[in-house]
Scaffold this motif. Structure first.
Motif, PDB file in Angstrom:
ATOM      1  N   SER A 169      49.399  30.790  85.564  1.00 53.48           N
ATOM      2  CA  SER A 169      48.106  31.815  85.619  1.00 53.48           C
ATOM      3  C   SER A 169      46.869  30.942  85.130  1.00 53.48           C
ATOM      4  N   SER A 170      46.987  30.021  84.300  1.00 52.80           N
ATOM      5  CA  SER A 170      45.864  29.423  83.513  1.00 52.80           C
ATOM      6  C   SER A 170      45.825  27.974  83.974  1.00 52.80           C
ATOM      7  N   ILE A 171      44.826  27.434  83.908  1.00 50.87           N
ATOM      8  CA  ILE A 171      44.351  25.930  83.965  1.00 50.87           C
ATOM      9  C   ILE A 171      45.222  25.031  82.894  1.00 50.87           C
ATOM     10  N   ASP A 172      45.188  25.752  81.795  1.00 46.68           N
ATOM     11  CA  ASP A 172      45.801  25.341  80.517  1.00 46.68           C
ATOM     12  C   ASP A 172      47.220  25.485  80.531  1.00 46.68           C
ATOM     13  N   SER A 173      47.941  26.154  81.264  1.00 46.33           N
ATOM     14  CA  SER A 173      49.353  26.622  81.121  1.00 46.33           C
ATOM     15  C   SER A 173      50.172  25.307  81.453  1.00 46.33           C
ATOM     16  N   PHE A 174      51.109  25.016  80.554  1.00 44.05           N
ATOM     17  CA  PHE A 174      52.128  23.937  80.891  1.00 44.05           C
ATOM     18  C   PHE A 174      52.924  24.110  81.950  1.00 44.05           C
ATOM     19  N   ARG A 175      52.869  22.929  82.735  1.00 44.78           N
ATOM     20  CA  ARG A 175      53.258  23.024  84.159  1.00 44.78           C
ATOM     21  C   ARG A 175      54.691  22.062  84.145  1.00 44.78           C
ATOM     22  N   GLY A 176      55.192  21.017  83.365  1.00 38.24           N
ATOM     23  CA  GLY A 176      56.221  20.428  83.283  1.00 38.24           C
ATOM     24  C   GLY A 176      55.979  18.974  83.408  1.00 38.24           C
ATOM     25  N   PRO A 177      56.851  18.050  83.381  1.00 45.51           N
ATOM     26  CA  PRO A 177      56.752  16.738  83.429  1.00 45.51           C
ATOM     27  C   PRO A 177      56.489  16.163  84.595  1.00 45.51           C
ATOM     28  N   GLY A 178      56.386  16.981  85.897  1.00 42.14           N
ATOM     29  CA  GLY A 178      55.942  16.250  87.168  1.00 42.14           C
ATOM     30  C   GLY A 178      57.148  15.661  87.996  1.00 42.14           C
ATOM     31  N   LEU A 179      56.841  15.394  89.281  1.00 43.60           N
ATOM     32  CA  LEU A 179      57.810  15.032  90.037  1.00 43.60           C
ATOM     33  C   LEU A 179      58.644  13.925  89.698  1.00 43.60           C
ATOM     34  N   ASP A 180      58.183  12.815  89.506  1.00 46.54           N
ATOM     35  CA  ASP A 180      59.150  11.492  89.178  1.00 46.54           C
ATOM     36  C   ASP A 180      59.858  11.702  87.928  1.00 46.54           C
ATOM     37  N   ARG A 181      59.241  11.921  86.859  1.00 46.49           N
ATOM     38  CA  ARG A 181      59.970  12.164  85.450  1.00 46.49           C
ATOM     39  C   ARG A 181      60.941  13.401  85.686  1.00 46.49           C
ATOM     40  N   GLY A 182      60.693  14.292  86.171  1.00 48.28           N
ATOM     41  CA  GLY A 182      61.270  15.462  86.340  1.00 48.28           C
ATOM     42  C   GLY A 182      62.820  15.309  87.380  1.00 48.28           C
ATOM     43  N   LEU A 183      62.332  14.574  88.379  1.00 48.61           N
ATOM     44  CA  LEU A 183      63.748  14.138  89.100  1.00 48.61           C
ATOM     45  C   LEU A 183      64.549  13.200  88.480  1.00 48.61           C
ATOM     46  N   ARG A 184      64.002  12.306  87.348  1.00 52.14           N
ATOM     47  CA  ARG A 184      64.770  11.585  86.751  1.00 52.14           C
ATOM     48  C   ARG A 184      65.960  12.330  85.845  1.00 52.14           C
ATOM     49  N   ILE A 185      65.168  13.333  85.361  1.00 44.47           N
ATOM     50  CA  ILE A 185      66.024  14.168  84.261  1.00 44.47           C
ATOM     51  C   ILE A 185      66.999  14.946  84.997  1.00 44.47           C
ATOM     52  N   LEU A 186      66.756  15.344  86.064  1.00 40.47           N
ATOM     53  CA  LEU A 186      67.577  15.994  87.003  1.00 40.47           C
ATOM     54  C   LEU A 186      68.785  15.284  87.472  1.00 40.47           C
ATOM     55  N   ALA A 187      68.416  13.813  87.953  1.00 42.31           N
ATOM     56  CA  ALA A 187      69.434  12.975  88.251  1.00 42.31           C
ATOM     57  C   ALA A 187      70.579  12.841  87.286  1.00 42.31           C
ATOM     58  N   ASP A 188      69.720  12.673  85.912  1.00 46.87           N
ATOM     59  CA  ASP A 188      70.570  12.249  84.772  1.00 46.87           C
ATOM     60  C   ASP A 188      71.566  13.304  84.552  1.00 46.87           C
ATOM     61  N   ILE A 189      71.318  14.693  84.586  1.00 47.17           N
ATOM     62  CA  ILE A 189      71.986  15.891  84.546  1.00 47.17           C
ATOM     63  C   ILE A 189      73.157  15.833  85.447  1.00 47.17           C
ATOM     64  N   LYS A 190      72.727  15.507  86.899  1.00 46.83           N
ATOM     65  CA  LYS A 190      73.897  15.432  87.736  1.00 46.83           C
ATOM     66  C   LYS A 190      74.913  14.444  87.342  1.00 46.83           C
ATOM     67  N   GLU A 191      74.356  13.157  86.925  1.00 51.48           N
ATOM     68  CA  GLU A 191      75.421  12.130  86.456  1.00 51.48           C
ATOM     69  C   GLU A 191      76.280  12.303  85.364  1.00 51.48           C
ATOM     70  N   LYS A 192      75.662  12.915  84.323  1.00 51.19           N
ATOM     71  CA  LYS A 192      76.302  13.151  83.123  1.00 51.19           C
ATOM     72  C   LYS A 192      77.183  14.302  82.966  1.00 51.19           C
ATOM     73  N   PHE A 193      76.902  15.453  83.767  1.00 52.74           N
ATOM     74  CA  PHE A 193      77.542  16.481  83.538  1.00 52.74           C
ATOM     75  C   PHE A 193      78.272  17.045  84.839  1.00 52.74           C
ATOM     76  N   SER A 194      78.295  16.210  86.155  1.00 55.06           N
ATOM     77  CA  SER A 194      78.614  16.310  87.248  1.00 55.06           C
ATOM     78  C   SER A 194      78.152  17.744  87.711  1.00 55.06           C
ATOM     79  N   LEU A 195      77.052  18.038  87.744  1.00 58.47           N
ATOM     80  CA  LEU A 195      76.345  19.199  88.057  1.00 58.47           C
ATOM     81  C   LEU A 195      75.559  19.138  89.191  1.00 58.47           C
ATOM     82  N   PRO A 196      75.698  19.889  90.327  1.00 57.70           N
ATOM     83  CA  PRO A 196      74.616  19.836  91.254  1.00 57.70           C
ATOM     84  C   PRO A 196      73.338  20.533  90.620  1.00 57.70           C
TER      85      PRO A 196
END
Length: 279
Positions: free
Chosen positions: A65-92
């Protein structure tokens, strides 16, 4: 007849012998620790209840809604976190893309590429999602009628990708309010593709707090129960250990401690729905 969309040997959208595929996780990847904690807890719950489970979370909330709202870690860092979740927990994993340029990069990590509701009419984005040849989850825009989703399906099919799932997440009902028409779940299934019910964004109050969205999480349970009674192939739920402390969409997220009870009820009603006829 609903198509069966296979993610892997254990997760098949539209499998009449299985509970709905669960798509669940925090709205945003607020931190690696939050993502790992939620993925671990949700995997345990899903396994106890025999729900096929996909972890979902956004690396970028580009429609804040706002320019000041939290958006997240961004593409590169976010994909690294998701890749780690896939590897650690064997989750899609599932996350949403916001530009055609993100599709190919995100598709290297994601098992399901999601088209956000606000962008479901953006042809270039929809085509790019289809071209990943991953499962594409289209969230029907709040401004679309259920039959309008057929045009979006045709766009994805034009890429040669027929691995499509379709999400109902409520329709605009005046200012800062949404309403769920349960007929939409039935109408969207007429496309032949599996239908997902988004139980948490359906109770969102867009822009309801001025510079951010509000929500009415007390209605998540009854709407999820209703959708399970109608018959769905997948359930989308955003959850957080402490929704009141969440950096985005806290008012409509389900507390992590309440997820097991919610899913037990959904599973019971889903079994009744499936006994009543083919979904």
């Amino acid at each position: 007849m609903t198509k069966r969309i296979k993610l892997n040997d254990d997760i098949i959208f539209g499998d009449p012998e299985s509970p709905p595929v669960l798509l669940a996780g925090p709205c945003s990847l607020e931190s690696r620790e939050l993502a790992m904690t939620t993925a671990s807890r949700m995997k345990e719950i899903a396994e106890r209840l025999n729900f096929p489970y996909v972890f979902k979370s956004s690396y970028d909330k580009a429609n804040r809604s706002s320019i000041d709202s939290f958006r997240g870690p961004g593409l590169d860092r976010g994909l690294r976190i998701l890749a780690d979740i896939k590897e650690k927990f064997s989750l899609p994993v599932l996350s949403d893309i916001h530009s055609p340029e993100q599709a190919e990069i995100a598709g290297e990590v994601l098992d399901i590429v999601q088209v956000p509701a606000f962008l479901s009419r953006q042809t270039d984005l929809v085509l790019a999602a289809g071209e990943t040849q991953k499962i594409v989850n289209v969230k029907k825009g709040q401004f679309l009628a259920p039959w309008d989703i057929e045009q979006v399906v045709e766009k994805i099919e034009s890429t040669g990708n027929h691995k499509i799932i379709l999400t109902e997440r409520g329709a605009i009902f005046g200012y800062n309010n949404l309403v769920v028409d349960m007929r939409s779940l039935v109408r969207m299934q007429e496309t032949g593709y599996p239908v997902v019910f988004d139980a948490t964004h359906s109770v969102q109050l867009p822009g309801g707090q001025g510079d951010r969205s509000g929500g009415e999480r007390e209605y998540v349970r009854p709407l999820a129960r209703a959708a399970a009674g109608v018959g769905i192939q997948s359930l989308f739920v955003e959850t957080h250990p402490e929704p009141s402390q969440a950096l985005c969409d806290g008012p409509n997220m389900v507390p992590l401690d309440n997820m097991e009870e919610l899913l037990k009820e959904v599973k019971e009603l889903d079994m009744i729905s499936r006994r009543g006829g083919e979904r």
